[in-house]
Design a protein around this motif. Structure first.
Motif, PDB file in Angstrom:
ATOM      1  N   ASN A 177       0.992  -1.324   0.209  1.00 10.54           N
ATOM      2  CA  ASN A 177      -0.055   0.072  -0.008  1.00 10.54           C
ATOM      3  C   ASN A 177       0.912   1.350   0.007  1.00 10.54           C
ATOM      4  OD1 ASN A 177      -1.748   1.938   0.514  1.00 10.54           O
ATOM      5  ND2 ASN A 177      -2.534   1.230   2.401  1.00 10.54           N
ATOM      6  N   SER A 178       0.888   1.738  -1.254  1.00 12.58           N
ATOM      7  CA  SER A 178       1.906   3.082  -1.261  1.00 12.58           C
ATOM      8  C   SER A 178       1.543   3.955  -2.073  1.00 12.58           C
ATOM      9  CB  SER A 178       3.510   2.316  -1.667  1.00 12.58           C
ATOM     10  OG  SER A 178       3.106   1.717  -2.704  1.00 12.58           O
ATOM     11  N   ALA A 179       2.148   5.222  -2.195  1.00 14.19           N
ATOM     12  CA  ALA A 179       1.767   6.350  -3.106  1.00 14.19           C
ATOM     13  C   ALA A 179       3.028   7.300  -2.809  1.00 14.19           C
ATOM     14  CB  ALA A 179       0.602   7.077  -2.869  1.00 14.19           C
ATOM     15  N   PHE A 180       3.313   8.109  -4.137  1.00 12.67           N
ATOM     16  CA  PHE A 180       4.554   8.853  -4.089  1.00 12.67           C
ATOM     17  C   PHE A 180       4.003  10.262  -4.235  1.00 12.67           C
ATOM     18  CE2 PHE A 180       7.307  11.588  -6.942  1.00 12.67           C
ATOM     19  CZ  PHE A 180       8.430  11.488  -5.891  1.00 12.67           C
ATOM     20  N   ARG A 181       4.371  11.061  -3.426  1.00  8.65           N
ATOM     21  CA  ARG A 181       3.784  12.682  -3.276  1.00  8.65           C
ATOM     22  C   ARG A 181       4.714  13.363  -4.097  1.00  8.65           C
ATOM     23  NH1 ARG A 181       2.620  14.501   2.513  1.00  8.65           N
ATOM     24  NH2 ARG A 181       0.950  12.943   2.270  1.00  8.65           N
ATOM     25  N   SER A 182       4.178  13.983  -5.287  1.00 10.09           N
ATOM     26  CA  SER A 182       4.799  14.761  -6.125  1.00 10.09           C
ATOM     27  C   SER A 182       4.207  16.112  -6.397  1.00 10.09           C
ATOM     28  CB  SER A 182       4.740  14.142  -7.525  1.00 10.09           C
ATOM     29  OG  SER A 182       3.532  14.276  -8.372  1.00 10.09           O
ATOM     30  N   ALA A 183       4.555  16.956  -7.032  1.00  8.50           N
ATOM     31  CA  ALA A 183       3.943  18.535  -7.138  1.00  8.50           C
ATOM     32  C   ALA A 183       2.693  18.405  -7.913  1.00  8.50           C
ATOM     33  CB  ALA A 183       5.146  19.093  -8.085  1.00  8.50           C
ATOM     34  N   SER A 184       2.372  17.210  -8.548  1.00  8.65           N
ATOM     35  CA  SER A 184       1.025  17.261  -9.248  1.00  8.65           C
ATOM     36  C   SER A 184       0.039  16.374  -8.391  1.00  8.65           C
ATOM     37  CB  SER A 184       1.119  16.415 -10.546  1.00  8.65           C
ATOM     38  OG  SER A 184       1.581  15.045 -10.326  1.00  8.65           O
ATOM     39  N   GLY A 185       0.587  16.121  -7.082  1.00  8.62           N
ATOM     40  CA  GLY A 185      -0.270  15.095  -6.245  1.00  8.62           C
ATOM     41  C   GLY A 185       0.161  13.839  -5.829  1.00  8.62           C
ATOM     42  N   GLU A 186      -0.628  13.008  -5.458  1.00  6.36           N
ATOM     43  CA  GLU A 186      -0.297  11.630  -4.971  1.00  6.36           C
ATOM     44  C   GLU A 186      -0.359  10.698  -6.067  1.00  6.36           C
ATOM     45  OE1 GLU A 186      -2.063   9.711  -1.400  1.00  6.36           O
ATOM     46  OE2 GLU A 186      -0.396  10.890  -0.239  1.00  6.36           O
ATOM     47  N   GLU A 187       0.761  10.108  -6.395  1.00  6.62           N
ATOM     48  CA  GLU A 187       0.873   9.220  -7.681  1.00  6.62           C
ATOM     49  C   GLU A 187       0.713   7.665  -7.167  1.00  6.62           C
ATOM     50  OE1 GLU A 187       3.831  10.073 -10.486  1.00  6.62           O
ATOM     51  OE2 GLU A 187       3.906  11.963  -9.751  1.00  6.62           O
ATOM     52  N   THR A 188      -0.015   6.976  -7.507  1.00  8.80           N
ATOM     53  CA  THR A 188      -0.414   5.645  -7.327  1.00  8.80           C
ATOM     54  C   THR A 188      -0.984   4.939  -8.196  1.00  8.80           C
ATOM     55  OG1 THR A 188      -0.579   3.804  -5.467  1.00  8.80           O
ATOM     56  CG2 THR A 188      -2.329   5.636  -5.831  1.00  8.80           C
ATOM     57  N   THR A 240      20.632   6.363 -14.817  1.00 11.47           N
ATOM     58  CA  THR A 240      19.262   6.676 -14.991  1.00 11.47           C
ATOM     59  C   THR A 240      18.932   7.847 -15.291  1.00 11.47           C
ATOM     60  OG1 THR A 240      18.230   7.435 -12.996  1.00 11.47           O
ATOM     61  CG2 THR A 240      18.876   4.952 -13.347  1.00 11.47           C
ATOM     62  N   THR A 241      17.762   8.266 -15.729  1.00  8.93           N
ATOM     63  CA  THR A 241      17.343   9.549 -16.055  1.00  8.93           C
ATOM     64  C   THR A 241      16.305   9.871 -14.995  1.00  8.93           C
ATOM     65  OG1 THR A 241      15.638   8.955 -17.546  1.00  8.93           O
ATOM     66  CG2 THR A 241      18.101   9.673 -18.598  1.00  8.93           C
ATOM     67  N   VAL A 242      16.148   9.434 -13.872  1.00  6.55           N
ATOM     68  CA  VAL A 242      15.179   9.715 -12.722  1.00  6.55           C
ATOM     69  C   VAL A 242      15.823  10.883 -12.121  1.00  6.55           C
ATOM     70  CG1 VAL A 242      14.102   8.749 -10.653  1.00  6.55           C
ATOM     71  CG2 VAL A 242      14.490   7.276 -12.615  1.00  6.55           C
ATOM     72  N   PRO A 243      15.143  11.930 -11.999  1.00  5.22           N
ATOM     73  CA  PRO A 243      15.701  12.996 -11.267  1.00  5.22           C
ATOM     74  C   PRO A 243      15.615  13.024  -9.746  1.00  5.22           C
ATOM     75  CG  PRO A 243      13.539  13.493 -12.126  1.00  5.22           C
ATOM     76  CD  PRO A 243      14.091  12.124 -12.603  1.00  5.22           C
ATOM     77  N   ASP A 244      16.530  13.631  -9.291  1.00  3.75           N
ATOM     78  CA  ASP A 244      16.725  13.756  -7.827  1.00  3.75           C
ATOM     79  C   ASP A 244      15.390  13.798  -6.949  1.00  3.75           C
ATOM     80  OD1 ASP A 244      19.379  13.867  -8.335  1.00  3.75           O
ATOM     81  OD2 ASP A 244      19.732  15.531  -7.132  1.00  3.75           O
ATOM     82  N   ASN A 245      14.496  14.630  -7.377  1.00  4.20           N
ATOM     83  CA  ASN A 245      13.174  14.907  -6.566  1.00  4.20           C
ATOM     84  C   ASN A 245      12.068  13.655  -7.000  1.00  4.20           C
ATOM     85  OD1 ASN A 245      11.909  15.254  -9.224  1.00  4.20           O
ATOM     86  ND2 ASN A 245      11.599  17.484  -8.900  1.00  4.20           N
ATOM     87  N   ARG A 246      12.744  12.607  -7.651  1.00  2.00           N
ATOM     88  CA  ARG A 246      11.961  11.326  -7.943  1.00  2.00           C
ATOM     89  C   ARG A 246      12.482  10.161  -7.296  1.00  2.00           C
ATOM     90  NH1 ARG A 246       6.861  12.078 -10.259  1.00  2.00           N
ATOM     91  NH2 ARG A 246       6.638   9.894 -10.866  1.00  2.00           N
ATOM     92  N   VAL A 247      13.774  10.557  -6.169  1.00  2.00           N
ATOM     93  CA  VAL A 247      14.298   9.371  -5.676  1.00  2.00           C
ATOM     94  C   VAL A 247      13.660   9.453  -4.210  1.00  2.00           C
ATOM     95  CG1 VAL A 247      16.517   8.524  -4.579  1.00  2.00           C
ATOM     96  CG2 VAL A 247      16.348   9.668  -7.093  1.00  2.00           C
ATOM     97  N   THR A 248      13.159   8.314  -3.839  1.00  2.00           N
ATOM     98  CA  THR A 248      12.516   8.508  -2.428  1.00  2.00           C
ATOM     99  C   THR A 248      12.858   7.173  -1.615  1.00  2.00           C
ATOM    100  OG1 THR A 248      10.253   8.870  -1.618  1.00  2.00           O
ATOM    101  CG2 THR A 248      10.345   7.496  -3.565  1.00  2.00           C
ATOM    102  N   THR A 249      12.062   6.786  -0.504  1.00  2.00           N
ATOM    103  CA  THR A 249      12.413   5.866   0.374  1.00  2.00           C
ATOM    104  C   THR A 249      11.109   5.215   0.693  1.00  2.00           C
ATOM    105  OG1 THR A 249      11.758   7.115   2.515  1.00  2.00           O
ATOM    106  CG2 THR A 249      13.887   7.120   1.559  1.00  2.00           C
ATOM    107  N   HIS A 250      11.303   3.847   0.783  1.00  2.00           N
ATOM    108  CA  HIS A 250       9.986   3.094   1.315  1.00  2.00           C
ATOM    109  C   HIS A 250       9.269   3.676   2.344  1.00  2.00           C
ATOM    110  CE1 HIS A 250       8.403  -1.266   2.083  1.00  2.00           C
ATOM    111  NE2 HIS A 250       7.688  -0.649   1.467  1.00  2.00           N
ATOM    112  N   ARG A 251      10.078   4.313   3.472  1.00  2.00           N
ATOM    113  CA  ARG A 251       9.231   5.085   4.557  1.00  2.00           C
ATOM    114  C   ARG A 251       8.276   6.077   3.813  1.00  2.00           C
ATOM    115  NH1 ARG A 251      11.806   7.188   9.921  1.00  2.00           N
ATOM    116  NH2 ARG A 251       9.957   7.913  11.122  1.00  2.00           N
TER     117      ARG A 251
END
Length: 285
Positions: A177-188, A240-251
Motif C-alpha cells: 500500500n503506497s503512493a508517491f507525493r509529487s508536485a502534481s499530487g499523490e501518484e499511485t 538513469t534519467t530519474v531526477p533527484d526529486n523522484r528518488v524516495t524511500t520506502h518509508r
C-alpha cells in the motif's frame, strides 16, 4: 582389469577432492564478501527513462535475452553511457541473481479499470533488514500466493556489490500500500482490484544490505551503511534519467504505517556523490 579399476577409483577420488577445494575456496570468498558465489556481469547502462513507465521502454540495455540459465550474462552488454560524462572512476562489482518469476511481473499499461498509466519513473530505496544472502534466497524461492510475493530490482551489499535481481523493465514487488507525493499530487496505481494501490508499476526498487547491528530487529536506527554502498548507489542512479526529486524511500511512499526503511539513511551523503556525475545536471534541469 584390477589395475584399470584402481585407476578409475583414483580418478573419482581426485575429482571429489578437487570439488571440495572449490567449495572451500567459495566458502572463503563467501565470508570475505557477501555470501554469494562470483556471478559477475559486464557493466551495463541502466536506461530508466523518466517518462512513460507504463509502456515497456525499449531503451533498457539489460533484457532477459542477455541472461543464460545459470542467471549470469551470456554475452557482453554495451554501456550506453558517454564515457566523457562518467567523471568518477568508481566501478562496483556487479552480479546477477534473478528472482523466481513468481516474485515479479510485467509493468501494466492500464490500471485495473482500464485507464492508461503514464507515470514517470521513481526510485524507491529500501533496506534488507537481514543479510544480502537471506534476501536473495527469499526472492529466489517460489511464492505462488500473491500475499507472499516480494522482490527488489537490485540490492547493494555491504561491500558495494551491485546485485541485479529483477530486470528493470519488469515490475518488482517492493512496496504494498503506497503512493508517491509529487508536485502534481499523490501518484499511485491500482493494478489488481483485490489489493491496495501501489507505486510498483512505475518504481525501480533498490535495497541496501542492513549492517549486522540492525538485522532482524525493530529498532528505529542502526550504525548506517558503508561508504561503498553510497558510492555504488550513486553510480547506479547516475545511469538513469530519474531526477533527484523522484528518488524516495520506502518509508516516504508507505501508506500502511509499518515501513521505516531505509533506517539511518543519509540523503546528503548520497547526493553529494551523485552530483559528481555531470550527467545529473541535465537530468535535474
Amino acid at each position: 582389469m584390477r589395475r584399470s579399476r584402481l585407476v578409475w577409483v583414483a580418478s573419482i577420488v581426485t575429482f571429489l577432492l578437487t570439488a571440495l577445494l572449490i567449495v572451500a575456496a567459495g566458502s572463503t570468498q563467501l565470508n570475505q564478501a557477501i555470501g554469494l558465489p562470483q556471478q559477475v556481469k559486464p557493466s551495463a547502462q541502466l536506461s530508466l527513462s523518466a517518462a512513460g513507465s507504463g509502456r515497456n521502454p525499449t531503451d533498457f540495455t539489460w533484457d532477459n535475452s542477455d541472461i543464460n540459465a545459470s542467471g549470469d550474462f551470456s554475452r557482453s552488454v554495451t554501456a550506453a553511457v558517454d564515457p566523457a560524462q562518467a567523471v568518477p572512476s568508481y566501478q562496483p562489482r556487479e552480479a546477477v541473481y534473478l528472482a523466481d518469476p513468481s516474485n515479479y511481473g510485467e509493468r501494466f499499461t492500464q490500471d485495473a479499470t482500464g485507464n492508461p498509466i503514464n507515470n514517470r519513473y521513481i526510485v524507491v530505496l529500501h533496506e534488507t533488514v537481514g543479510s544480502a544472502l537471506s534476501a536473495i534466497n527469499l526472492f529466489q524461492t517460489p511464492h505462488p500466493r500473491d500475499d507472499d510475493q516480494v522482490s527488489y530490482h537490485s540490492l547493494i551489499a555491504a561491500d558495494g556489490t551491485v546485485i541485479y535481481i529483477v530486470p528493470p523493465e519488469q515490475r518488482a514487488f517492493g512496496a504494498g500500500n503506497s503512493a508517491f507525493r509529487s508536485a502534481s499530487g499523490e501518484e499511485t496505481v491500482v493494478t489488481n482490484a483485490g489489493f491496495p494501490p501501489s507505486v510498483n508499476n512505475f518504481a525501480y526498487h533498490i535495497s541496501l544490505e542492513t549492517p549486522p547491528d540492525g538485522r532482524n530487529n525493530g529498532a528505529t536506527a542502526h550504525s548506517g551503511y558503508t561508504q561503498a554502498q553510497y558510492q555504488s548507489l550513486a553510480w547506479l542512479l547516475s545511469r538513469t534519467t530519474v531526477p533527484d526529486n523522484r528518488v524516495t524511500t520506502h518509508r516516504a511512499v508507505d501508506r500502511s504505517g509499518s515501513r521505516i526503511d531505509p533506517r539511518s539513511f543519509e540523503p546528503e551523503r548520497l547526493f553529494s556523490l551523485l552530483h559528481q556525475y555531470p550527467s545529473r545536471l541535465a537530468v535535474n534541469q
